[in-house]
Scaffold this active site. Structure first.
Site, PDB file in Angstrom:
ATOM      1  N   LYS A 172      14.352   1.959  40.138  1.00 42.76           N
ATOM      2  CA  LYS A 172      15.613   2.563  39.690  1.00 42.76           C
ATOM      3  C   LYS A 172      15.843   2.193  38.230  1.00 42.76           C
ATOM      4  CE  LYS A 172      19.899   1.363  39.557  1.00 42.76           C
ATOM      5  NZ  LYS A 172      20.279   2.078  38.311  1.00 42.76           N
ATOM      6  N   GLU A 247      14.559 -11.245  36.248  1.00 43.48           N
ATOM      7  CA  GLU A 247      14.491 -11.434  34.783  1.00 43.48           C
ATOM      8  C   GLU A 247      15.897 -11.155  34.266  1.00 43.48           C
ATOM      9  OE1 GLU A 247      11.894 -12.377  33.121  1.00 43.48           O
ATOM     10  OE2 GLU A 247      10.271 -12.074  34.546  1.00 43.48           O
ATOM     11  N   CYS A 281      17.085  -9.409  25.366  1.00 44.02           N
ATOM     12  CA  CYS A 281      17.428 -10.612  26.134  1.00 44.02           C
ATOM     13  C   CYS A 281      16.895 -11.876  25.472  1.00 44.02           C
ATOM     14  CB  CYS A 281      16.901 -10.478  27.553  1.00 44.02           C
ATOM     15  SG  CYS A 281      15.188  -9.948  27.595  1.00 44.02           S
ATOM     16  N   GLU A 381      26.535 -14.158  26.831  1.00 46.80           N
ATOM     17  CA  GLU A 381      25.618 -13.193  26.238  1.00 46.80           C
ATOM     18  C   GLU A 381      26.405 -12.006  25.677  1.00 46.80           C
ATOM     19  OE1 GLU A 381      22.981 -11.152  28.978  1.00 46.80           O
ATOM     20  OE2 GLU A 381      21.357 -11.319  27.531  1.00 46.80           O
TER      21      GLU A 381
HETATM   22  P1  NAD Z   1      23.061  -4.752  34.361  1.00 46.71           P
HETATM   23  O1  NAD Z   1      22.819  -5.961  35.163  1.00 46.71           O
HETATM   24  O2  NAD Z   1      24.442  -4.247  34.237  1.00 46.71           O
HETATM   25  O3  NAD Z   1      22.231  -3.526  34.922  1.00 46.71           O
HETATM   26  C1  NAD Z   1      20.842  -3.625  35.126  1.00 46.71           C
HETATM   27  C2  NAD Z   1      20.451  -2.660  36.206  1.00 46.71           C
HETATM   28  O4  NAD Z   1      21.096  -3.062  37.415  1.00 46.71           O
HETATM   29  C3  NAD Z   1      20.865  -1.205  35.958  1.00 46.71           C
HETATM   30  O5  NAD Z   1      19.810  -0.368  36.397  1.00 46.71           O
HETATM   31  C4  NAD Z   1      22.082  -1.043  36.848  1.00 46.71           C
HETATM   32  O6  NAD Z   1      22.270   0.277  37.300  1.00 46.71           O
HETATM   33  C5  NAD Z   1      21.734  -1.945  38.011  1.00 46.71           C
HETATM   34  N1  NAD Z   1      22.870  -2.428  38.789  1.00 46.71           N
HETATM   35  C6  NAD Z   1      24.151  -2.612  38.385  1.00 46.71           C
HETATM   36  N2  NAD Z   1      24.905  -3.056  39.411  1.00 46.71           N
HETATM   37  C7  NAD Z   1      24.086  -3.150  40.485  1.00 46.71           C
HETATM   38  C8  NAD Z   1      24.263  -3.573  41.835  1.00 46.71           C
HETATM   39  N3  NAD Z   1      25.444  -3.957  42.297  1.00 46.71           N
HETATM   40  N4  NAD Z   1      23.191  -3.578  42.642  1.00 46.71           N
HETATM   41  C9  NAD Z   1      21.977  -3.199  42.209  1.00 46.71           C
HETATM   42  N5  NAD Z   1      21.759  -2.776  40.941  1.00 46.71           N
HETATM   43  C10 NAD Z   1      22.786  -2.759  40.089  1.00 46.71           C
HETATM   44  O7  NAD Z   1      22.369  -5.033  32.958  1.00 46.71           O
HETATM   45  P2  NAD Z   1      22.284  -4.046  31.722  1.00 46.71           P
HETATM   46  O8  NAD Z   1      23.616  -4.075  31.067  1.00 46.71           O
HETATM   47  O9  NAD Z   1      21.670  -2.759  32.094  1.00 46.71           O
HETATM   48  O10 NAD Z   1      21.182  -4.789  30.822  1.00 46.71           O
HETATM   49  C11 NAD Z   1      21.481  -5.825  30.015  1.00 46.71           C
HETATM   50  C12 NAD Z   1      21.140  -7.134  30.695  1.00 46.71           C
HETATM   51  O11 NAD Z   1      19.756  -7.155  31.039  1.00 46.71           O
HETATM   52  C13 NAD Z   1      21.345  -8.307  29.772  1.00 46.71           C
HETATM   53  O12 NAD Z   1      21.953  -9.353  30.502  1.00 46.71           O
HETATM   54  C14 NAD Z   1      19.919  -8.691  29.376  1.00 46.71           C
HETATM   55  O13 NAD Z   1      19.762 -10.001  28.974  1.00 46.71           O
HETATM   56  C15 NAD Z   1      19.172  -8.387  30.609  1.00 46.71           C
HETATM   57  N6  NAD Z   1      17.747  -8.227  30.319  1.00 46.71           N
HETATM   58  C16 NAD Z   1      16.905  -9.215  30.689  1.00 46.71           C
HETATM   59  C17 NAD Z   1      15.545  -9.106  30.415  1.00 46.71           C
HETATM   60  C18 NAD Z   1      14.591 -10.190  30.828  1.00 46.71           C
HETATM   61  O14 NAD Z   1      13.392  -9.952  30.775  1.00 46.71           O
HETATM   62  N7  NAD Z   1      15.043 -11.352  31.232  1.00 46.71           N
HETATM   63  C19 NAD Z   1      15.054  -7.970  29.770  1.00 46.71           C
HETATM   64  C20 NAD Z   1      15.948  -6.975  29.394  1.00 46.71           C
HETATM   65  C21 NAD Z   1      17.309  -7.114  29.691  1.00 46.71           C
END
Ligand code: NAD
Length: 493
Positions: A172, A247, A281, A381
């Site tokens: 997804k 991650e 990130c 963050e």
């Molecule tokens: P997010 O957690 O809001 O969303 C990530 C994904 O999770 C999206 O696809 C979203 O639709 C889905 N999601 C949201 N709520 C959900 C739920 N209740 N159940 C299942 N899935 C759900 O994060 P974001 O705003 O899209 O991305 C930014 C975040 O991602 C930052 O915290 C960043 O640090 C992190 N990130 C981490 C890495 C890593 O490798 N550690 C890499 C890239 C981004």
């Protein structure tokens, strides 16, 4: 656009909700699509399950060749990927063209090689009577969720190790950036990866995401995103004890000792903090600078941040593009406004721009000083082009401050003293520590967090371990009915 891709065919989602993909540089709608719902997720998991038998038993060389063909196919369409990634995420063309897309293609080429290289311990007769073999086997169906900051790369980091190891996958993407993930699914088919091996369900996190993370026929969940949603994913995975790979967020420290090359550290701080408009990130977010260099560093980095060209992603002179959305723009502005209200000083940037840049979700490169270590701007963050700079005195204090957040994804240390750098690489609590640089990654090396940045590795051969389980096969070589060890059960007669 159809953003459900199941069993080799694309179709609209059936959740009843409809979403838009918006170019954050100008608020124009790039695509509209029907979101996937629980029924689409179920169909995708069933397709992945039925493709699993053949894919998991295919000779490694077959999987390898399909991944190589995927890399070639993506290479032939690379400019389409560049354009699509820039349109949905607002990335400067330079970044999409020189980082996101070639990095993704290199990942595919790398995992093509890895698919033929499953390692295990040597087989031997450890007790003299049985030959032990270690088998590294896939887990089954993997459910993955990716974020919006590097839509294509994050999709690749999920798909490649999973399928190289013989799993099938349902992915997804983030609902606001599905376009290059759909292109990837199409290219997997075009490359000869069988239908059902890679499935995509674009839709809302709480609907399609939760359905996928809790689906009883998913064996492993692999999630990249925020720490808060990662915690929810872990909860959802508990009911059927799925393997969990997370991650999560980061708040990378950037530690500058007083013998550092100041110019290199200032350049590195700007590049490390501002890549992808800070929506990375591993981005440098907290610069700790030893007192003798502090004033000069603040002055130079503020000057450099003020010179950064913010603007149209299609213009080659643009250094940083917009944030991903108006929502993210408000979020980043909120962090900076609260820091200012809390007594911090804004040395560069710090306001939503007006004029021509009001047409998109732009936010300028921002430097903040005089914030307390315990304050929100230092601990949470932000995920935007915001660098906080703080002073420290002793080396001990610098390392302690660097480690003082719940996150542990990445860190860097800057010094020309080899012993200081050796100490820093050992004591900084992060899954990746750079010395005298910040950001470079390669397909061959692992990426993943410590502490609340999650667990499990992406990229590298280590990620293959995440997507496999180990079976010990123990084979009797004596051929005797009454084995030596049976003495523990039977009497000597
Ligand atoms: P997010 O957690 O809001 O969303 C990530 C994904 O999770 C999206 O696809 C979203 O639709 C889905 N999601 C949201 N709520 C959900 C739920 N209740 N159940 C299942 N899935 C759900 O994060 P974001 O705003 O899209 O991305 C930014 C975040 O991602 C930052 O915290 C960043 O640090 C992190 N990130 C981490 C890495 C890593 O490798 N550690 C890499 C890239 C981004």
């Amino acid at each position: 656009m159809d953003a459900v891709f199941v069993d080799g065919k694309s179709r609209p989602g059936t959740s009843g909700a409809r979403g838009q993909v918006v170019n954050p540089a100008n608020d124009e709608v790039v695509a509209e699509y029907e979101y996937a719902g629980a029924e689409d997720v179920d169909a995708a998991v069933r397709a992945a399950r039925s493709a699993y038998a053949d894919w998991s038993t295919a000779a490694p060389v077959e999987r390898s060749e399909a991944l190589r063909a995927l890399a070639d196919r993506m290479q032939s369409r690379s400019e389409e990927y560049v354009a699509a990634e820039t349109a949905q995420a607002g990335k400067p063309l330079r970044l999409s063209r020189e980082f996101d897309v070639p990095g993704s293609i290199d990942n595919a080429a790398f995992f093509s090689g890895v698919a033929r290289n499953l390692e295990g311990k040597a087989s031997a007769e450890w007790d003299g009577e049985h030959t032990s073999i270690i088998r590294r086997e896939p887990l089954g169906v993997v459910g993955s969720i990716a974020p919006w900051n590097y839509p294509l790369q994050m999709a690749m980091w999920k798909v490649l190790p999973a399928i190289a190891a013989g799993n099938t996958i349902v992915l997804k993407p983030a609902e606001i950036t599905p376009t290059t993930t759909v292109m990837l699914a199409e290219d997997c088919m075009a490359a000869g990866i069988p239908a059902g091996v890679v499935n995509v369900v674009a839709g809302a996190g709480p609907v399609a995401g939760e359905a996928l993370m809790s689906h009883p026929d998913v064996n492993m969940v692999s999630f990249t995103g925020s720490t808060a949603v990662g915690q929810r994913v872990m909860e959802l995975a508990t009911a059927t004890l799925k393997r969990v790979h997370l991650e999560l967020g980061g708040k990378a420290p950037f530690l500058v000792f007083d013998d550092a090359d100041l110019d290199a550290a200032v350049q590195g701080a700007a590049a490390g903090a501002l890549i992808n408009t800070g929506q990375d990130c591993t981005a440098a977010t907290r610069a700790y600078v030893q007192r003798p260099l502090y004033d000069s560093f603040v002055e130079a980095v503020s000057e450099l941040f003020s010179q950064v060209v913010i603007g149209d992603p299609l213009d080659d002179s643009t250094d940083i593009g917009p944030l991903i959305s108006r929502r993210q723009q408000d979020r980043v502005a909120g962090f900076v406004d609260r820091a200012r209200a809390d007594g911090a000083t804004v040395r560069a940037g710090g306001h939503i721009p007006t004029g021509d840049l009001a047409k998109g979700a732009f936010y300028p490169a921002t430097v903040i000083t005089d914030a307390a270590q315990t304050s929100e701007i230092v601990q949470a963050e932000v995920f935007g082009p915001v660098l906080v700079v703080l002073p420290f005195d002793s080396d001990d204090e610098g390392i302690a401050l660097a480690n003082d957040t719940p996150y542990g994804l990445a860190a860097s240390a800057w010094s020309t003293d080899v012993f200081r750098t050796l100490r820093a690489q050992r004591e900084m609590q992060a899954g990746c520590v750079w010395i005298n640089d910040h950001i470079p990654i390669v397909s061959e090396m692992p990426h993943g967090g410590y502490k609340q940045s999650g667990f499990g590795k992406d990229m590298s051969t280590y990620s293959l371990e995440e997507y496999t389980q180990i079976k010990h096969v123990s084979m009797d070589i004596t051929g005797t009915a009454r084995k030596e060890w049976h003495r523990t059960i039977f009497s000597e007669k």
